[in-house]
Design a protein around this motif. Sequence first.
Motif, mmCIF file in Angstrom:
data_model
loop_
_atom_site.group_PDB
_atom_site.id
_atom_site.type_symbol
_atom_site.label_atom_id
_atom_site.label_comp_id
_atom_site.label_asym_id
_atom_site.label_seq_id
_atom_site.Cartn_x
_atom_site.Cartn_y
_atom_site.Cartn_z
ATOM 1 N N GLY A 214 -18.221 0.848 -4.132
ATOM 2 C CA GLY A 214 -18.894 0.619 -2.864
ATOM 3 C C GLY A 214 -18.074 -0.358 -2.053
ATOM 4 O O GLY A 214 -17.251 -1.110 -2.601
ATOM 5 N N GLU B 175 0.848 -1.197 0.000
ATOM 6 C CA GLU B 175 0.000 0.000 0.000
ATOM 7 C C GLU B 175 0.882 1.245 0.000
ATOM 8 O O GLU B 175 1.842 1.335 0.753
ATOM 9 N N ARG B 176 0.549 2.211 -0.845
ATOM 10 C CA ARG B 176 1.364 3.423 -0.941
ATOM 11 C C ARG B 176 1.153 4.379 0.232
ATOM 12 O O ARG B 176 2.049 5.092 0.628
ATOM 13 N N SER C 238 -12.567 -1.820 -7.423
ATOM 14 C CA SER C 238 -13.878 -1.319 -7.845
ATOM 15 C C SER C 238 -13.997 -1.067 -9.339
ATOM 16 O O SER C 238 -15.121 -0.965 -9.850
HETATM 17 C C1 LIG Z 1 -15.840 10.212 -0.416
HETATM 18 C C2 LIG Z 1 -16.309 8.796 -0.613
HETATM 19 C C3 LIG Z 1 -17.445 8.345 0.038
HETATM 20 C C4 LIG Z 1 -17.894 7.048 -0.169
HETATM 21 N N1 LIG Z 1 -18.951 6.584 0.564
HETATM 22 C C5 LIG Z 1 -19.259 5.265 0.519
HETATM 23 C C6 LIG Z 1 -20.126 4.695 1.481
HETATM 24 O O1 LIG Z 1 -20.576 5.361 2.413
HETATM 25 N N2 LIG Z 1 -20.408 3.372 1.375
HETATM 26 C C7 LIG Z 1 -19.894 2.588 0.383
HETATM 27 O O2 LIG Z 1 -20.210 1.392 0.318
HETATM 28 N N3 LIG Z 1 -19.033 3.103 -0.522
HETATM 29 C C8 LIG Z 1 -18.677 4.406 -0.452
HETATM 30 N N4 LIG Z 1 -17.726 4.917 -1.286
HETATM 31 C C9 LIG Z 1 -17.166 4.055 -2.332
HETATM 32 C C10 LIG Z 1 -16.183 3.061 -1.757
HETATM 33 O O3 LIG Z 1 -15.496 3.619 -0.685
HETATM 34 C C11 LIG Z 1 -15.162 2.624 -2.803
HETATM 35 O O4 LIG Z 1 -15.826 2.240 -3.991
HETATM 36 C C12 LIG Z 1 -14.357 1.452 -2.293
HETATM 37 O O5 LIG Z 1 -13.883 1.699 -0.979
HETATM 38 C C13 LIG Z 1 -13.191 1.188 -3.208
HETATM 39 O O6 LIG Z 1 -12.494 0.088 -2.691
HETATM 40 P P1 LIG Z 1 -11.322 -0.606 -3.469
HETATM 41 O O7 LIG Z 1 -10.674 -1.534 -2.515
HETATM 42 O O8 LIG Z 1 -11.813 -1.186 -4.738
HETATM 43 O O9 LIG Z 1 -10.327 0.559 -3.885
HETATM 44 P P2 LIG Z 1 -9.632 1.710 -3.022
HETATM 45 O O10 LIG Z 1 -10.287 1.865 -1.723
HETATM 46 O O11 LIG Z 1 -9.561 2.873 -3.929
HETATM 47 O O12 LIG Z 1 -8.183 1.132 -2.757
HETATM 48 C C14 LIG Z 1 -7.156 1.146 -3.711
HETATM 49 C C15 LIG Z 1 -5.860 1.209 -2.939
HETATM 50 O O13 LIG Z 1 -4.764 1.086 -3.846
HETATM 51 C C16 LIG Z 1 -3.728 1.938 -3.387
HETATM 52 N N5 LIG Z 1 -2.805 2.178 -4.489
HETATM 53 C C17 LIG Z 1 -3.029 2.824 -5.652
HETATM 54 N N6 LIG Z 1 -1.907 2.844 -6.399
HETATM 55 C C18 LIG Z 1 -0.956 2.185 -5.706
HETATM 56 C C19 LIG Z 1 0.416 1.892 -5.941
HETATM 57 N N7 LIG Z 1 1.040 2.265 -7.060
HETATM 58 N N8 LIG Z 1 1.095 1.199 -5.003
HETATM 59 C C20 LIG Z 1 0.505 0.800 -3.840
HETATM 60 N N9 LIG Z 1 -0.803 1.083 -3.557
HETATM 61 C C21 LIG Z 1 -1.515 1.754 -4.483
HETATM 62 C C22 LIG Z 1 -4.489 3.176 -2.939
HETATM 63 O O14 LIG Z 1 -3.716 4.003 -2.100
HETATM 64 C C23 LIG Z 1 -5.663 2.535 -2.223
HETATM 65 O O15 LIG Z 1 -5.379 2.286 -0.872
HETATM 66 C C24 LIG Z 1 -17.214 6.190 -1.065
HETATM 67 C C25 LIG Z 1 -16.047 6.629 -1.683
HETATM 68 C C26 LIG Z 1 -15.579 7.920 -1.450
HETATM 69 C C27 LIG Z 1 -14.306 8.361 -2.105
#
Ligand SMILES: Cc1cc2nc3c(=O)[nH]c(=O)nc-3n(C[C@H](O)[C@H](O)[C@H](O)COP(=O)(O)OP(=O)(O)OC[C@H]3O[C@@H](n4cnc5c(N)ncnc54)[C@H](O)[C@@H]3O)c2cc1C
Length: 581
Positions: free
Chosen positions: A561, A64-65, A554
Amino acid sequence: MAASGRGLSRVIGASSCPAWRGAHWEARGRLKPEYDAVVIGAGHNGLVAAAYLQRLGVNTAVFERRPVIGGAAVTEEIIPGFKFSRASYLLSLLRPQIYIDLELKKHGLRLHLRNPYSFTPMLEEGTGNKVPRSLLLGTDMAENQKQIAQFSRRDAQAFPKYEAFMNRLALAIDPLLDAAPVDAEAFQRGSLLQRLKSLSTLKPLLQAGRVLGAQLPQYYQVLTAPITKVLDQWFESEPLKATLATDAVIGAMTSPHTPGSGYVLLHHVMGGLEGMQGAWGYVQGGMGALSDAITSSATAHGASVFTEKAVAKVQVSSEGRVQGVVLQDGSEVRSKVVLSNASPQVTFLKLTPQEWLPEEFVDRISRLDTQSPVTKINVAVDRLPDFLAAPNAPGGQPLPHHQCSIHLNCEDTLLLHRAFEDAMDGLPSHRPMIELCIPSSLDPTLAPPGCHVVSLFTQYTPYTLAGGKVWDEQERNAYADKVFDCIEAYAPGFKGSVVGRDILTPPDLERIFGLPGGNIFHCAMTLDQLYFARPVPLYSSYRCPLRGLYLCGSGAHPGGGVMGAAGRNAAHVVFRDLKSM
Ligand SMILES: Cc1cc2nc3c(=O)[nH]c(=O)nc-3n(C[C@H](O)[C@H](O)[C@H](O)COP(=O)(O)OP(=O)(O)OC[C@H]3O[C@@H](n4cnc5c(N)ncnc54)[C@H](O)[C@@H]3O)c2cc1C
């Protein structure tokens, strides 16, 4: 306001004997030169993928970055003493089998269910109403009908039928979320074995069709029509229609009049908590506590999770097969497969050597719609907001409506449409759509006694302002002030209660969380970017044109979500591929 938790690079993992300290794992360890699988990013999906793979015996490391795990499911103490779910804040969509398979309760997950869950106060200026009306919705249907009857008796009668109709659609879609989409490519051009295997991907689609039965055409319309058209068929009162419409536009740069907005509504009603369909709740300790529980489950089985270890590049062998990653600090980590939790754009345009990807694929990824309307404002307050429509109790303790999603500027669908139109002109909305939540009303661990954390999910704010102007400190503060003025109109005294604020415009969400365009779902959840077209047609099965590289976030099916579905589905696809390597 600085993020907490900065410090030396930390590793969280069984290999290094982690120590549990309060809500966080803290341990050091040495990076191994080789793992079976590497996951780029410790968002909740990356963590879920790692947890499943490790349980299946695949030795997995997550890089994780950021200094904190969880991606957009994170808790950060951005104002001393106040713990914020800095991005996502409400849980409902997490797939039920993930709780069970990963034993999340055993690993510390505690939930606060909300009932009632939705509160829409009115302003009703100049109507002579001393206490303006409001619409409070919860799980008690008879109570809901009483509330709706204040605005329309006809709507009160229609509401249970509407709920049953939508629930059936959610039930039909449910099996589609837990498997890779139909693999059209393998179906058409694969070997006989691949064709036979791809037949099984049709099963969830057939199941869905069976649940919907003869009503399929009506449901097709819900998914493709503007939500206003759908809601107009059911209801006449604006406060109810606008309240329901908020779920159809949330996180999307669309108006309730935009075709396809019905799907986003469905996406937000298809979850559930502790067996209650459609329920949304707060995670004790904030959303980061969910990511902590998943991490604890993964590391208990031997996975390693490293923070402050950005991946700079995916390594590819001369034969065109993934063979690991290079970290930003120059270290190389070998692996048989790489799963990326980063967005499709970051994964394929920044981290993957372009010579290994077909031009057409790169072109499609670069054209993904990542527009987002969202500005999140996290606010620390020294007392509970006091709404004109539901005055506070004398002692100031939380009342039922304080635990709800409080919808402001949402008493009329036209208001939502106008807010969208402002953004189309390059302006932050004059009357933004605001979803105000107070997680500390149910979880006192988040703020000092008597104080509260307030989450403001607001839209519409364009990424770039009119005339190509970028968001600067002045623009950011002017927008937050406008949002606060709106809240003040519904809850006088709010502005005076503010202790601190954290304003996250679309460019801030992009910079801090790595979300392209600030899009909260990695890329828009429009019909052309869903199911077998997510992220792009022919590559919806978590695989990509480069062998050994997978998406697990996502940007892949079934989308954004806090669901964990993309991570879980990807882990299963990877495991199957590893077996045949
Ligand atoms: C403001 C906001 C409010 C929201 N509210 C809700 C809610 O209330 N309920 C709900 O269900 N959903 C909500 N969502 C949507 C939901 O949070 C996201 O769709 C979901 O958390 C995304 O999860 P993910 O694991 O797919 O990706 P992410 O959570 O985006 O994780 C990707 C990870 O990869 C890391 N990364 C990227 N590039 C690199 C790299 N080169 N090297 C190492 N690490 C890297 C990032 O730092 C990050 O930690 C919200 C989102 C936001 C932004």
